[in-house]
Design a protein around this motif. Structure first.
Motif, PDB file in Angstrom:
ATOM      1  N   ASN A 223       0.808  -1.212   0.000  1.00  0.00           N
ATOM      2  CA  ASN A 223       0.000   0.000   0.000  1.00  0.00           C
ATOM      3  C   ASN A 223       0.845   1.268   0.000  1.00  0.00           C
ATOM      4  O   ASN A 223       0.332   2.350   0.260  1.00  0.00           O
ATOM      5  N   HIS A 224       2.148   1.161  -0.298  1.00  0.00           N
ATOM      6  CA  HIS A 224       3.032   2.292  -0.062  1.00  0.00           C
ATOM      7  C   HIS A 224       2.778   3.465  -1.000  1.00  0.00           C
ATOM      8  O   HIS A 224       3.268   4.553  -0.743  1.00  0.00           O
ATOM      9  N   HIS A 225       2.026   3.263  -2.080  1.00  0.00           N
ATOM     10  CA  HIS A 225       1.677   4.386  -2.940  1.00  0.00           C
ATOM     11  C   HIS A 225       0.278   4.933  -2.620  1.00  0.00           C
ATOM     12  O   HIS A 225      -0.150   5.910  -3.222  1.00  0.00           O
ATOM     13  N   GLN A 226      -0.424   4.303  -1.696  1.00  0.00           N
ATOM     14  CA  GLN A 226      -1.792   4.705  -1.396  1.00  0.00           C
ATOM     15  C   GLN A 226      -1.833   5.616  -0.175  1.00  0.00           C
ATOM     16  O   GLN A 226      -1.004   5.512   0.727  1.00  0.00           O
ATOM     17  N   TYR A 227      -2.826   6.508  -0.191  1.00  0.00           N
ATOM     18  CA  TYR A 227      -2.996   7.470   0.900  1.00  0.00           C
ATOM     19  C   TYR A 227      -4.328   7.243   1.598  1.00  0.00           C
ATOM     20  O   TYR A 227      -5.363   7.046   0.955  1.00  0.00           O
TER      21      TYR A 227
ATOM     22  N   LYS B 172       4.981   8.149   4.414  1.00  0.00           N
ATOM     23  CA  LYS B 172       4.866   9.605   4.312  1.00  0.00           C
ATOM     24  C   LYS B 172       3.659  10.070   5.127  1.00  0.00           C
ATOM     25  O   LYS B 172       2.618   9.408   5.145  1.00  0.00           O
TER      26      LYS B 172
ATOM     27  N   TYR C  13       0.329   2.282   4.374  1.00  0.00           N
ATOM     28  CA  TYR C  13      -0.367   3.424   3.777  1.00  0.00           C
ATOM     29  C   TYR C  13       0.346   4.716   4.137  1.00  0.00           C
ATOM     30  O   TYR C  13       0.740   4.925   5.292  1.00  0.00           O
ATOM     31  N   ASN C  14       0.499   5.608   3.171  1.00  0.00           N
ATOM     32  CA  ASN C  14       0.859   6.990   3.477  1.00  0.00           C
ATOM     33  C   ASN C  14      -0.364   7.661   4.095  1.00  0.00           C
ATOM     34  O   ASN C  14      -1.504   7.248   3.844  1.00  0.00           O
TER      35      ASN C  14
ATOM     36  N   ASN D  33      -7.097   7.279  -1.313  1.00  0.00           N
ATOM     37  CA  ASN D  33      -7.628   5.934  -1.546  1.00  0.00           C
ATOM     38  C   ASN D  33      -8.576   5.484  -0.449  1.00  0.00           C
ATOM     39  O   ASN D  33      -9.483   4.691  -0.690  1.00  0.00           O
TER      40      ASN D  33
END
Length: 266
Positions: A3-7, A55, A30-31, A84
């Motif tokens: 999930n590292h690109h999801q916020y 982040k 999750y960011n 997201n």
């Protein structure tokens, strides 16, 4: 961390259930976009959450004020960050008989508990629909299931949130967007101080209050499992089951007795 690109955007994320939810999202990669009124508290929370290697973006916004909610939406639009997961967690209550309580404070609570959730959900749901993906978690309460003498406005706002969530879920059943409502009972957070509720009979036994980490875990798991709603805690499930068997008037009378101030003789 898939999930590292999801916020995930979480309101009221610096304390209580919101903070515990933020930690769960962070642990899963999750960011985060976290929103609260105090920049100092946001900075301290962000520092802790960044330990998970994600982040964290902070927004100090007073969600009691409609224009600040719209400003938050606009800033995120300009940043081109995709949300997201939306978590409408921020909320407050006010204790007292309706004839005695402060009208302006109650209207502020309606703005926070209902208006902010509507604005944020409308904005980010439309973005989710364009991608046909997304998750929404709304903080309702077991208060949504019964009338609430001594907290009439708060119970009313949470009844709205539950009904709103269930309606949205139905509207979105043919999409890949899910809506989940979390229904905690009394939880060990700062809610009661903010609601001027420390004299209520209902919270005199502090040991009976739920751990916000447990409540957050129930909500997070329900969201990830695509459940429509979850009542957090076995005792709260029993309370809701019992309330479903009783008339609204009887539920209201029972709640009035449970919530009234502790007398000097108690």
């Amino acid at each position: 961390m898939e999930n590292h690109h999801q916020y995930a955007l979480i309101t009221g994320a610096t304390e209580g259930i919101g903070f515990e939810l933020a930690k769960l999202f962070a642990k899963d990669g999750y960011n985060l976009i976290i929103v609260a009124r105090s920049q100092a508290e946001l900075d301290a929370t962000a520092y802790e959450l960044k330990q998970y290697g994600i982040k964290v973006i902070t927004f100090a916004r007073d969600l009691f004020i409609k224009d600040e909610v719209f400003a938050l939406c606009q800033e995120l639009e300009e940043s081109r960050i995709e949300v997201n997961v939306l978590v409408n967690n921020a909320g407050q209550g006010l204790y007292g008989l309706f004839k005695d309580t402060d009208l302006n404070r109650e209207l502020d609570i309606v703005h926070l508990n209902i208006n902010a959730a509507i604005i944020l959900t409308k904005h980010f749901l439309r973005k989710m629909l364009l991608r046909n993906e997304g998750k929404i978690l709304n903080l309702a309460s077991i208060a949504s299931k019964t009338p609430g003498p001594w907290q009439s406005v708060y119970h009313g706002t949470k009844a709205f949130i539950l009904s709103f969530s269930e309606a949205l879920r139905s509207e979105l059943e043919d999409t890949n967007i899910t809506v989940t409502a979390l229904l905690p009972g009394p939880t060990n957070t700062d809610f009661f101080n903010k609601a001027d509720m420390n004299e209520s009979k209902a919270i005199q036994d502090k040991d009976s209050l739920a751990d916000p980490a447990d409540v957050a875990k129930d909500g997070y798991n329900a969201l990830m499992d695509n459940k429509d709603k979850v009542v957090s805690g076995f005792s709260n499930k029993l309370k809701v089951g019992m309330s479903n068997l009783l008339s609204d008037s009887l539920n209201a009378e029972m709640m009035k007795e449970q919530q009234k101030p502790v007398s000097k003789d108690d």
